[in-house]
Scaffold this motif. Structure first.
Motif, PDB file in Angstrom:
ATOM      1  N   GLY A 167       0.700  -1.244  -0.018  1.00 45.47           N
ATOM      2  CA  GLY A 167      -0.101  -0.059  -0.037  1.00 45.47           C
ATOM      3  C   GLY A 167       0.671   1.322  -0.018  1.00 45.47           C
ATOM      4  N   PHE A 168       2.137   1.115  -0.213  1.00 50.99           N
ATOM      5  CA  PHE A 168       3.096   2.246  -0.240  1.00 50.99           C
ATOM      6  C   PHE A 168       4.318   1.952  -0.939  1.00 50.99           C
ATOM      7  CE2 PHE A 168       5.863   1.228   3.459  1.00 50.99           C
ATOM      8  CZ  PHE A 168       5.112   0.472   4.158  1.00 50.99           C
ATOM      9  N   THR A 169       5.138   3.047  -1.028  1.00 54.46           N
ATOM     10  CA  THR A 169       6.489   2.584  -1.708  1.00 54.46           C
ATOM     11  C   THR A 169       7.456   2.218  -0.587  1.00 54.46           C
ATOM     12  OG1 THR A 169       5.923   4.402  -3.399  1.00 54.46           O
ATOM     13  CG2 THR A 169       8.111   3.493  -3.444  1.00 54.46           C
ATOM     14  N   PHE A 170       7.526   0.882  -0.288  1.00 52.95           N
ATOM     15  CA  PHE A 170       8.300   0.300   0.420  1.00 52.95           C
ATOM     16  C   PHE A 170       9.752   0.988   0.580  1.00 52.95           C
ATOM     17  CE2 PHE A 170       9.160  -2.326   3.998  1.00 52.95           C
ATOM     18  CZ  PHE A 170      10.150  -3.056   3.718  1.00 52.95           C
ATOM     19  N   ARG A 171      10.389   1.000  -0.496  1.00 52.55           N
ATOM     20  CA  ARG A 171      11.889   1.137  -0.650  1.00 52.55           C
ATOM     21  C   ARG A 171      12.249   2.706  -0.292  1.00 52.55           C
ATOM     22  NH1 ARG A 171      10.147   1.185  -5.740  1.00 52.55           N
ATOM     23  NH2 ARG A 171      10.272   3.022  -6.970  1.00 52.55           N
ATOM     24  N   TYR A 172      11.178   3.688  -0.183  1.00 48.71           N
ATOM     25  CA  TYR A 172      11.606   4.887   0.382  1.00 48.71           C
ATOM     26  C   TYR A 172      11.222   5.182   1.721  1.00 48.71           C
ATOM     27  CZ  TYR A 172      11.752   5.772  -4.931  1.00 48.71           C
ATOM     28  OH  TYR A 172      12.102   5.976  -6.103  1.00 48.71           O
ATOM     29  N   SER A 173      10.694   4.124   2.517  1.00 45.07           N
ATOM     30  CA  SER A 173      10.148   4.402   3.642  1.00 45.07           C
ATOM     31  C   SER A 173      11.075   3.918   4.830  1.00 45.07           C
ATOM     32  CB  SER A 173       8.841   3.746   3.891  1.00 45.07           C
ATOM     33  OG  SER A 173       8.057   4.084   3.228  1.00 45.07           O
ATOM     34  N   LEU A 174      11.355   4.739   5.717  1.00 42.89           N
ATOM     35  CA  LEU A 174      11.962   4.488   7.163  1.00 42.89           C
ATOM     36  C   LEU A 174      11.015   3.599   7.883  1.00 42.89           C
ATOM     37  CD1 LEU A 174      14.371   5.204   9.149  1.00 42.89           C
ATOM     38  CD2 LEU A 174      12.880   6.614  10.128  1.00 42.89           C
ATOM     39  N   MET A 175      11.608   2.382   8.228  1.00 43.35           N
ATOM     40  CA  MET A 175      10.877   1.070   8.836  1.00 43.35           C
ATOM     41  C   MET A 175      11.412   1.121  10.038  1.00 43.35           C
ATOM     42  SD  MET A 175       8.277   0.666   6.869  1.00 43.35           S
ATOM     43  CE  MET A 175       7.764  -0.734   7.371  1.00 43.35           C
ATOM     44  N   LYS A 176      10.556   0.742  11.056  1.00 48.22           N
ATOM     45  CA  LYS A 176      11.089   0.291  12.210  1.00 48.22           C
ATOM     46  C   LYS A 176      10.216  -0.951  13.181  1.00 48.22           C
ATOM     47  CE  LYS A 176      10.146   4.625  13.658  1.00 48.22           C
ATOM     48  NZ  LYS A 176       9.604   5.959  14.417  1.00 48.22           N
ATOM     49  N   THR A 206      19.044  -7.910  14.951  1.00 44.53           N
ATOM     50  CA  THR A 206      19.365  -7.192  13.610  1.00 44.53           C
ATOM     51  C   THR A 206      18.108  -7.177  12.888  1.00 44.53           C
ATOM     52  OG1 THR A 206      21.415  -8.676  13.656  1.00 44.53           O
ATOM     53  CG2 THR A 206      20.729  -7.531  11.750  1.00 44.53           C
ATOM     54  N   ILE A 207      17.974  -5.663  12.709  1.00 40.93           N
ATOM     55  CA  ILE A 207      17.150  -5.315  11.620  1.00 40.93           C
ATOM     56  C   ILE A 207      17.577  -5.355  10.079  1.00 40.93           C
ATOM     57  CG2 ILE A 207      17.697  -2.857  11.871  1.00 40.93           C
ATOM     58  CD1 ILE A 207      14.407  -2.430  11.725  1.00 40.93           C
ATOM     59  N   SER A 208      16.670  -5.839   9.227  1.00 37.70           N
ATOM     60  CA  SER A 208      16.862  -5.917   7.774  1.00 37.70           C
ATOM     61  C   SER A 208      15.766  -5.749   7.089  1.00 37.70           C
ATOM     62  CB  SER A 208      17.819  -7.103   7.644  1.00 37.70           C
ATOM     63  OG  SER A 208      16.996  -8.306   7.986  1.00 37.70           O
ATOM     64  N   ARG A 209      16.067  -5.590   5.573  1.00 37.70           N
ATOM     65  CA  ARG A 209      14.746  -5.424   4.842  1.00 37.70           C
ATOM     66  C   ARG A 209      15.125  -6.014   3.457  1.00 37.70           C
ATOM     67  NH1 ARG A 209      13.449   0.650   5.026  1.00 37.70           N
ATOM     68  NH2 ARG A 209      11.896   0.252   3.332  1.00 37.70           N
ATOM     69  N   ASP A 210      13.877  -6.432   2.692  1.00 37.82           N
ATOM     70  CA  ASP A 210      14.130  -6.844   1.205  1.00 37.82           C
ATOM     71  C   ASP A 210      13.338  -5.970   0.429  1.00 37.82           C
ATOM     72  OD1 ASP A 210      14.074  -7.986  -1.285  1.00 37.82           O
ATOM     73  OD2 ASP A 210      14.089  -9.950  -0.390  1.00 37.82           O
ATOM     74  N   ASN A 211      13.830  -5.164  -0.182  1.00 38.82           N
ATOM     75  CA  ASN A 211      12.893  -3.909  -0.835  1.00 38.82           C
ATOM     76  C   ASN A 211      12.149  -4.669  -2.161  1.00 38.82           C
ATOM     77  OD1 ASN A 211      13.306  -1.944   0.929  1.00 38.82           O
ATOM     78  ND2 ASN A 211      14.957  -0.920  -0.419  1.00 38.82           N
ATOM     79  N   TYR A 270       5.665  -5.150  16.900  1.00 44.13           N
ATOM     80  CA  TYR A 270       4.969  -4.468  15.893  1.00 44.13           C
ATOM     81  C   TYR A 270       6.011  -3.847  14.762  1.00 44.13           C
ATOM     82  CZ  TYR A 270       0.931  -4.211  19.177  1.00 44.13           C
ATOM     83  OH  TYR A 270       0.077  -4.735  20.074  1.00 44.13           O
ATOM     84  N   CYS A 271       5.687  -4.017  13.639  1.00 43.35           N
ATOM     85  CA  CYS A 271       6.362  -3.376  12.359  1.00 43.35           C
ATOM     86  C   CYS A 271       5.593  -1.977  12.280  1.00 43.35           C
ATOM     87  CB  CYS A 271       6.072  -4.293  11.256  1.00 43.35           C
ATOM     88  SG  CYS A 271       6.467  -3.707   9.617  1.00 43.35           S
ATOM     89  N   ALA A 272       6.525  -0.969  12.051  1.00 35.72           N
ATOM     90  CA  ALA A 272       5.956   0.407  11.900  1.00 35.72           C
ATOM     91  C   ALA A 272       6.664   1.095  10.680  1.00 35.72           C
ATOM     92  CB  ALA A 272       6.235   1.106  13.063  1.00 35.72           C
ATOM     93  N   LYS A 273       5.660   1.955  10.256  1.00 33.02           N
ATOM     94  CA  LYS A 273       6.187   2.918   9.135  1.00 33.02           C
ATOM     95  C   LYS A 273       6.281   4.291   9.703  1.00 33.02           C
ATOM     96  CE  LYS A 273       4.829   4.671   4.454  1.00 33.02           C
ATOM     97  NZ  LYS A 273       4.550   5.981   4.964  1.00 33.02           N
ATOM     98  N   VAL A 328      12.429  -0.337  19.199  1.00 28.65           N
ATOM     99  CA  VAL A 328      13.485  -1.408  19.238  1.00 28.65           C
ATOM    100  C   VAL A 328      14.555  -1.284  18.246  1.00 28.65           C
ATOM    101  CG1 VAL A 328      13.776  -3.794  18.949  1.00 28.65           C
ATOM    102  CG2 VAL A 328      11.922  -3.202  20.115  1.00 28.65           C
ATOM    103  N   ALA A 329      14.292  -0.772  16.898  1.00 27.76           N
ATOM    104  CA  ALA A 329      15.332  -0.571  15.751  1.00 27.76           C
ATOM    105  C   ALA A 329      14.533  -0.052  14.916  1.00 27.76           C
ATOM    106  CB  ALA A 329      15.821  -1.964  15.553  1.00 27.76           C
ATOM    107  N   SER A 330      15.473   0.615  13.955  1.00 30.64           N
ATOM    108  CA  SER A 330      14.897   1.468  12.993  1.00 30.64           C
ATOM    109  C   SER A 330      15.958   1.109  11.446  1.00 30.64           C
ATOM    110  CB  SER A 330      14.894   3.008  12.983  1.00 30.64           C
ATOM    111  OG  SER A 330      14.026   3.272  13.993  1.00 30.64           O
ATOM    112  N   ILE A 331      15.578   0.990  10.489  1.00 28.15           N
ATOM    113  CA  ILE A 331      16.334   1.079   9.351  1.00 28.15           C
ATOM    114  C   ILE A 331      15.845   1.973   8.009  1.00 28.15           C
ATOM    115  CG2 ILE A 331      14.903  -0.780   8.453  1.00 28.15           C
ATOM    116  CD1 ILE A 331      17.594  -2.205   7.306  1.00 28.15           C
ATOM    117  N   THR A 332      16.953   2.393   7.452  1.00 25.99           N
ATOM    118  CA  THR A 332      16.653   3.535   6.639  1.00 25.99           C
ATOM    119  C   THR A 332      16.054   2.835   5.204  1.00 25.99           C
ATOM    120  OG1 THR A 332      18.968   3.616   5.737  1.00 25.99           O
ATOM    121  CG2 THR A 332      18.252   5.395   7.298  1.00 25.99           C
ATOM    122  N   GLY A 333      15.386   3.544   4.282  1.00 29.12           N
ATOM    123  CA  GLY A 333      14.882   2.907   3.042  1.00 29.12           C
ATOM    124  C   GLY A 333      15.752   2.135   2.230  1.00 29.12           C
TER     125      GLY A 333
END
Length: 118
Positions: free
Chosen positions: A26-35, A69-74, A95-98, A48-53
């Protein structure tokens, strides 16, 4: 609209590991700071933790530094939290948060429960 669906929680013994996942849409994930944030029983929300887009920068709460360890797969719009050496005080709903920008509340999923037995 923003949808965040967490999975991977469960019951684990102290010292064990879990990997949480969050499927985003529902949004452009790769541009979003997530936590990741958590809420222990009877307490308020804790960051707990944050990760840049781009995934290049990560920041952790002192209580989890060196264990989580926080990570993402854009490409797949997925967010992860690898949790090692779990302790009883890690017991919480996770909780996952945008990040929605200054002055706006984060968008959050429904959460996944992590229970660590001592």
């Amino acid at each position: 609209q923003v949808q965040l669906v967490e999975s991977g929680g469960g019951l684990v013994q102290s010292g064990g590991s879990l990997r949480l996942s969050c499927a985003a849409s529902g949004f452009t994930f790769r541009y979003s700071l997530m936590k990741w944030v958590r809420q222990p029983p009877g307490k308020g929300l804790e960051w707990v933790a944050s990760i840049t887009g781009d995934g290049q920068t990560t920041v952790y709460a002192d209580s989890v530094l060196g264990r989580f360890t926080i990570s993402r797969d854009n490409a797949k719009s997925m967010l992860f939290l690898q949790m090692n050496n779990l302790r009883s005080d890690d017991t919480a709903a996770y909780y996952c948060a945008k990040n929605e920008g200054a002055g706006n509340p984060d968008s959050r999923g429904q959460g996944t429960q992590v229970t660590v037995s001592s």
